[in-house]
Design a protein around this motif. Structure first.
Motif, PDB file in Angstrom:
ATOM      1  N   THR A 158       0.856  -1.190   0.000  1.00 54.83           N
ATOM      2  CA  THR A 158       0.000   0.000   0.000  1.00 54.83           C
ATOM      3  C   THR A 158       0.894   1.243   0.000  1.00 54.83           C
ATOM      4  OG1 THR A 158      -0.071   0.181   2.408  1.00 54.83           O
ATOM      5  CG2 THR A 158      -1.775  -1.197   1.356  1.00 54.83           C
ATOM      6  N   LEU A 159       0.286   2.382  -0.313  1.00 55.44           N
ATOM      7  CA  LEU A 159       1.038   3.636  -0.285  1.00 55.44           C
ATOM      8  C   LEU A 159       1.520   3.951   1.138  1.00 55.44           C
ATOM      9  CD1 LEU A 159      -1.007   5.923  -2.724  1.00 55.44           C
ATOM     10  CD2 LEU A 159       0.935   4.403  -3.214  1.00 55.44           C
ATOM     11  N   GLU A 160       0.753   3.530   2.132  1.00 54.44           N
ATOM     12  CA  GLU A 160       1.177   3.723   3.519  1.00 54.44           C
ATOM     13  C   GLU A 160       2.417   2.887   3.828  1.00 54.44           C
ATOM     14  OE1 GLU A 160      -0.940   3.691   7.847  1.00 54.44           O
ATOM     15  OE2 GLU A 160      -1.189   1.864   6.659  1.00 54.44           O
ATOM     16  N   GLU A 161       2.403   1.631   3.439  1.00 51.86           N
ATOM     17  CA  GLU A 161       3.544   0.745   3.711  1.00 51.86           C
ATOM     18  C   GLU A 161       4.828   1.250   3.063  1.00 51.86           C
ATOM     19  OE1 GLU A 161       0.975  -3.432   4.034  1.00 51.86           O
ATOM     20  OE2 GLU A 161       1.858  -2.842   2.129  1.00 51.86           O
ATOM     21  N   LEU A 162       4.696   1.873   1.895  1.00 49.99           N
ATOM     22  CA  LEU A 162       5.857   2.396   1.181  1.00 49.99           C
ATOM     23  C   LEU A 162       6.217   3.821   1.621  1.00 49.99           C
ATOM     24  CD1 LEU A 162       4.920   1.113  -2.376  1.00 49.99           C
ATOM     25  CD2 LEU A 162       6.715   0.212  -0.877  1.00 49.99           C
ATOM     26  N   GLU A 163       5.427   4.366   2.538  1.00 50.90           N
ATOM     27  CA  GLU A 163       5.588   5.732   3.046  1.00 50.90           C
ATOM     28  C   GLU A 163       5.478   6.790   1.946  1.00 50.90           C
ATOM     29  OE1 GLU A 163       9.084   5.882   5.554  1.00 50.90           O
ATOM     30  OE2 GLU A 163       8.192   4.521   7.002  1.00 50.90           O
ATOM     31  N   VAL A 164       4.684   6.459   0.933  1.00 51.51           N
ATOM     32  CA  VAL A 164       4.347   7.432  -0.107  1.00 51.51           C
ATOM     33  C   VAL A 164       3.367   8.445   0.491  1.00 51.51           C
ATOM     34  CG1 VAL A 164       3.215   7.733  -2.363  1.00 51.51           C
ATOM     35  CG2 VAL A 164       4.801   5.820  -1.993  1.00 51.51           C
ATOM     36  N   VAL A 165       2.478   7.958   1.361  1.00 47.83           N
ATOM     37  CA  VAL A 165       1.581   8.823   2.128  1.00 47.83           C
ATOM     38  C   VAL A 165       1.770   8.534   3.614  1.00 47.83           C
ATOM     39  CG1 VAL A 165      -0.150   9.089   0.307  1.00 47.83           C
ATOM     40  CG2 VAL A 165      -0.398   7.234   1.965  1.00 47.83           C
ATOM     41  N   THR A 166       1.673   9.577   4.403  1.00 47.63           N
ATOM     42  CA  THR A 166       1.742   9.482   5.861  1.00 47.63           C
ATOM     43  C   THR A 166       0.655  10.388   6.434  1.00 47.63           C
ATOM     44  OG1 THR A 166       3.274  11.339   6.083  1.00 47.63           O
ATOM     45  CG2 THR A 166       4.266   9.136   5.807  1.00 47.63           C
ATOM     46  N   GLU A 167       0.415  10.281   7.725  1.00 44.99           N
ATOM     47  CA  GLU A 167      -0.570  11.163   8.361  1.00 44.99           C
ATOM     48  C   GLU A 167      -0.183  12.627   8.174  1.00 44.99           C
ATOM     49  OE1 GLU A 167      -1.335  10.211  12.458  1.00 44.99           O
ATOM     50  OE2 GLU A 167      -1.858   8.135  11.986  1.00 44.99           O
ATOM     51  N   LYS A 168       1.105  12.906   8.188  1.00 43.54           N
ATOM     52  CA  LYS A 168       1.580  14.291   8.087  1.00 43.54           C
ATOM     53  C   LYS A 168       1.411  14.883   6.695  1.00 43.54           C
ATOM     54  CE  LYS A 168       4.936  13.782  11.764  1.00 43.54           C
ATOM     55  NZ  LYS A 168       6.349  13.770  12.127  1.00 43.54           N
ATOM     56  N   CYS A 169       1.162  14.047   5.695  1.00 48.37           N
ATOM     57  CA  CYS A 169       1.053  14.567   4.319  1.00 48.37           C
ATOM     58  C   CYS A 169      -0.338  15.100   4.012  1.00 48.37           C
ATOM     59  CB  CYS A 169       1.461  13.498   3.302  1.00 48.37           C
ATOM     60  SG  CYS A 169       0.199  12.291   2.891  1.00 48.37           S
TER      61      CYS A 169
END
Length: 161
Positions: free
Chosen positions: A55-66
């Motif tokens: 997922t984009l979360e697992e790859l840190e493409v998206v984070t809560e801070k984004c």
């Protein structure tokens, strides 16, 4: 007399705020925007990468801070997402932006305007891609392409959908 009343009123207000009996309106508004941002993040975190099984979360493409949310009016919000491709020359950054657009347009239960950007300095052609993913006509045209639409559907659809 007016000055004395103002000082007493201000003092009472501050005492109530510090005691927790009255919340500061700005604090409530900030909390509301943070809650909306988490709601948005919960929608996008499960989007799958177009070429990896993650997922984009697992790859840190998206984070809560984004995710940033601003109130535009009563029950209308501006959502700003700044995602970070895994590599500076990522050929699928535009597709990831398209997936974010599609998933949020489908899933958010409140009225919103959406701005999606590549985080500054994380991609070699970020300005061009930012223009593409925020151009409604280009997004609509891309979703008319059956091959592209199928890839987007695979990325945005939950495994148990």
């Amino acid at each position: 007399m007016e000055i004395a009343f103002s000082l007493v009123s201000l003092t009472v207000t501050k005492i109530l705020q510090f005691s927790g009996l009255v919340y500061d309106r700005n604090a409530l508004k900030t909390k509301k925007m943070e809650d909306k941002a988490l709601e948005v993040y919960d929608v996008i975190r499960s989007i799958r990468d177009p070429e990896k099984p993650n997922t984009l979360e697992e790859l840190e493409v998206v984070t809560e801070k984004c995710v940033e949310v601003q109130e535009l009016g009563e029950d209308e919000y501006l959502i700003i997402i700044k995602f970070s491709p895994t590599v500076p020359h990522c050929s699928l950054a535009t597709l990831i932006g398209l997936c974010l657009q599609v998933k949020l347009q489908r899933c958010l239960p409140f009225k919103h305007k959406l701005e999606i950007y590549i985080s500054e300095g994380t991609h070699s052609t970020e300005e061009d891609i930012n223009k593409q993913i925020n151009d409604k006509e280009r997004v609509a045209a891309a979703m008319e392409n059956p091959n592209l639409r199928e890839i987007v559907e695979q990325c945005v659809t939950e495994p148990d959908d």
